[in-house]
Motif scaffolding. Structure first.
Motif, PDB file in Angstrom:
ATOM      1  N   TYR A 105       3.164  -0.636   3.163  1.00  0.00           N
ATOM      2  CA  TYR A 105       3.672  -1.494   2.100  1.00  0.00           C
ATOM      3  C   TYR A 105       2.688  -1.542   0.939  1.00  0.00           C
ATOM      4  O   TYR A 105       1.484  -1.343   1.098  1.00  0.00           O
ATOM      5  CB  TYR A 105       3.971  -2.908   2.623  1.00  0.00           C
ATOM      6  CG  TYR A 105       2.752  -3.779   2.869  1.00  0.00           C
ATOM      7  CD1 TYR A 105       2.244  -4.587   1.850  1.00  0.00           C
ATOM      8  CD2 TYR A 105       2.135  -3.818   4.116  1.00  0.00           C
ATOM      9  CE1 TYR A 105       1.137  -5.398   2.078  1.00  0.00           C
ATOM     10  CE2 TYR A 105       1.036  -4.617   4.352  1.00  0.00           C
ATOM     11  CZ  TYR A 105       0.540  -5.411   3.326  1.00  0.00           C
ATOM     12  OH  TYR A 105      -0.558  -6.218   3.538  1.00  0.00           O
ATOM     13  N   GLY A 106       3.240  -1.808  -0.242  1.00  0.00           N
ATOM     14  CA  GLY A 106       2.412  -1.885  -1.439  1.00  0.00           C
ATOM     15  C   GLY A 106       3.238  -1.645  -2.679  1.00  0.00           C
ATOM     16  O   GLY A 106       4.426  -1.299  -2.609  1.00  0.00           O
ATOM     17  N   ALA A 107       2.614  -1.819  -3.826  1.00  0.00           N
ATOM     18  CA  ALA A 107       3.307  -1.656  -5.109  1.00  0.00           C
ATOM     19  C   ALA A 107       3.730  -0.206  -5.307  1.00  0.00           C
ATOM     20  O   ALA A 107       3.169   0.710  -4.689  1.00  0.00           O
ATOM     21  CB  ALA A 107       2.380  -2.087  -6.242  1.00  0.00           C
ATOM     22  N   PRO A 108       4.724   0.022  -6.163  1.00  0.00           N
ATOM     23  CA  PRO A 108       5.129   1.397  -6.473  1.00  0.00           C
ATOM     24  C   PRO A 108       3.954   2.190  -7.048  1.00  0.00           C
ATOM     25  O   PRO A 108       3.148   1.659  -7.803  1.00  0.00           O
ATOM     26  CB  PRO A 108       6.232   1.210  -7.524  1.00  0.00           C
ATOM     27  CG  PRO A 108       6.768  -0.165  -7.283  1.00  0.00           C
ATOM     28  CD  PRO A 108       5.589  -0.972  -6.833  1.00  0.00           C
ATOM     29  N   THR A 110       1.455   3.575  -5.321  1.00  0.00           N
ATOM     30  CA  THR A 110       0.198   3.456  -4.587  1.00  0.00           C
ATOM     31  C   THR A 110       0.006   4.550  -3.542  1.00  0.00           C
ATOM     32  O   THR A 110      -1.038   4.603  -2.883  1.00  0.00           O
ATOM     33  CB  THR A 110       0.096   2.076  -3.908  1.00  0.00           C
ATOM     34  OG1 THR A 110       1.306   1.822  -3.172  1.00  0.00           O
ATOM     35  CG2 THR A 110      -0.099   0.975  -4.933  1.00  0.00           C
ATOM     36  N   ASN A 210       8.285  -1.789  -0.891  1.00  0.00           N
ATOM     37  CA  ASN A 210       7.592  -2.465  -1.990  1.00  0.00           C
ATOM     38  C   ASN A 210       7.721  -3.978  -1.863  1.00  0.00           C
ATOM     39  O   ASN A 210       7.116  -4.719  -2.640  1.00  0.00           O
ATOM     40  CB  ASN A 210       8.187  -2.045  -3.341  1.00  0.00           C
ATOM     41  CG  ASN A 210       8.145  -0.550  -3.556  1.00  0.00           C
ATOM     42  OD1 ASN A 210       7.269   0.130  -3.043  1.00  0.00           O
ATOM     43  ND2 ASN A 210       9.094  -0.038  -4.324  1.00  0.00           N
ATOM     44  N   ASP A 230      -2.117  -1.916  -1.139  1.00  0.00           N
ATOM     45  CA  ASP A 230      -2.564  -2.730  -2.274  1.00  0.00           C
ATOM     46  C   ASP A 230      -4.063  -2.987  -2.180  1.00  0.00           C
ATOM     47  O   ASP A 230      -4.529  -4.115  -2.339  1.00  0.00           O
ATOM     48  CB  ASP A 230      -1.802  -4.058  -2.302  1.00  0.00           C
ATOM     49  CG  ASP A 230      -0.356  -3.883  -2.695  1.00  0.00           C
ATOM     50  OD1 ASP A 230      -0.043  -2.933  -3.427  1.00  0.00           O
ATOM     51  OD2 ASP A 230       0.488  -4.692  -2.249  1.00  0.00           O
ATOM     52  N   TYR A 274      -1.433   2.162 -11.239  1.00  0.00           N
ATOM     53  CA  TYR A 274      -1.659   2.836  -9.961  1.00  0.00           C
ATOM     54  C   TYR A 274      -1.494   4.340 -10.144  1.00  0.00           C
ATOM     55  O   TYR A 274      -0.896   4.797 -11.128  1.00  0.00           O
ATOM     56  CB  TYR A 274      -0.698   2.305  -8.909  1.00  0.00           C
ATOM     57  CG  TYR A 274      -1.084   0.942  -8.377  1.00  0.00           C
ATOM     58  CD1 TYR A 274      -2.271   0.776  -7.663  1.00  0.00           C
ATOM     59  CD2 TYR A 274      -0.272  -0.171  -8.578  1.00  0.00           C
ATOM     60  CE1 TYR A 274      -2.644  -0.478  -7.179  1.00  0.00           C
ATOM     61  CE2 TYR A 274      -0.631  -1.416  -8.093  1.00  0.00           C
ATOM     62  CZ  TYR A 274      -1.817  -1.563  -7.390  1.00  0.00           C
ATOM     63  OH  TYR A 274      -2.178  -2.800  -6.913  1.00  0.00           O
TER      64      TYR A 274
END
Length: 348
Positions: A105-108, A110, A210, A230, A274
């Motif tokens: 999981y994480g921001a677009p 990454t 995300n 993240d 990112y």
């Protein structure tokens, strides 16, 4: 094991139908596993895994929901803390450490999906992707039925040769406790949970999202390891951006590298993009730069990172510590004009 299993095994063997033979052995192994004969189930799967009876790639075309993805073999740039997790997952899979379900999981931008590809590259496996939009059906109950069919399909792939990826899983599953969830999609989430529980532990699954915070907690608990992407420091982002620029300039014909100015631009940002977004900015800036100016890509990088302003405030640039030469590049005006306008205090 039923009589039909024996008949099918002999039939597929005489027909030299390796794909069907392996599928039948997998079915028998699952039955042994369900009855508590874990060692027998494992032995059967190891036998077919080591017998070089891998399902031919052409057979992927016969799959209804899964599709084989091509992925790059180029190394992936990640912060050390994330890279260690990615390598650790590849090692755990290779060593059969009892871990087969992973959530990234994480921001677009990454590197979640690219990391799944890297794991497949390290293990020399194919990636089978689940196009989630093909599962969703407007007719009541059909999406849940599709999910069941999907997992049946997954359970029949040659587990030692593939990784199954659910990219942006949040498009399919929802938090069932949310009052805003549609009842139908809540049922789909419940179906997905049940099917995930029936999935063979030998099949490696990597899901990405995300929207981890809105994930159903029961779903999160199904994964053996959850990895956050993240975890980029500002130094990580600059180091990766530097590597991207160096690689891009090597391929450029009329551009020259000025890492000092590039890093000045990055260090003065309150938020650095990112890698996914930064890669595109650098690539586009170099490709679209003026061929008569070997540093024009830096001006384009600066504009893109600052919201593409119509005017460049050279007074602000000066106050940030940019030299007259650097302002000449970023504002695309002669140094003499820069000096004159700085004395007057202006924007160009």
């Amino acid at each position: 094991m039923k009589k039909q299993n024996i008949i099918n095994l002999v039939k597929y063997h005489t027909e030299h139908n390796n794909a069907a033979f392996v599928s039948e052995v997998s079915e028998i192994a699952r039955e042994f596993d369900a009855n508590g004969d874990y060692e027998v189930a494992q032995y059967l799967m190891d036998l077919v895994s080591n017998a070089n009876v891998y399902i031919p790639q052409a057979n992927y075309r016969n799959l209804q929901f899964l599709e084989k993805l091509e992925y790059s073999s180029n190394p992936l740039m990640l912060p050390n803390v994330i890279e260690e997790d990615v390598i650790g997952i590849a090692r755990a899979i290779k060593n059969k450490a009892g871990m087969s379900k992973f959530l990234f999981y994480g921001a677009p931008g990454t590197g979640k999906t690219e990391s799944a590809f890297q794991i497949a590259r390290l293990l020399e496996r194919d990636i089978l992707s689940v196009p989630l939009e093909q599962l969703i059906d407007s007719r009541l109950g059909e999406t849940s039925k599709n999910v069941i069919k999907l997992f049946d399909e997954i359970n029949h792939v040659m587990y030692s040769k593939v990784i199954v990826i659910f990219d942006e899983l949040d498009a399919l599953v929802l938090n069932r406790s949310s009052a805003n969830d549609l009842r139908e999609m809540s049922r789909v989430t419940s179906t997905f949970l049940r099917q995930l529980d029936t999935l063979s532990d030998q099949i490696v699954v990597i899901a990405t999202t995300n929207l981890f915070e809105s994930f159903d907690k029961a779903l999160s608990r199904r994964f053996d390891a959850i990895v956050s992407f993240d975890r980029y420091s500002k130094e990580d982002l600059i180091e990766i951006a530097d590597a991207m620029l160096t690689s891009g300039i090597k391929k450029a014909v009329n551009s020259s590298q000025d890492m000092r100015l590039f890093n000045k631009i990055l260090n003065r940002l309150s938020e650095i993009p990112y890698p996914g977004d930064m890669k595109q900015i650098i690539k586009t800036s170099i490709a679209f730069s003026d061929e008569t100016s070997k540093y024009d890509y830096l001006r384009k990088v600066y504009l893109a990172l600052n919201g593409n302003p119509k005017n460049v405030d050279i007074q602000n640039l000066s106050e940030q510590g940019f030299t007259t030469r650097e302002i000449e590049i970023l504002a695309r005006i002669p140094k003499s004009s820069v000096s004159r306008k700085l004395n007057k205090g202006g924007t160009i």
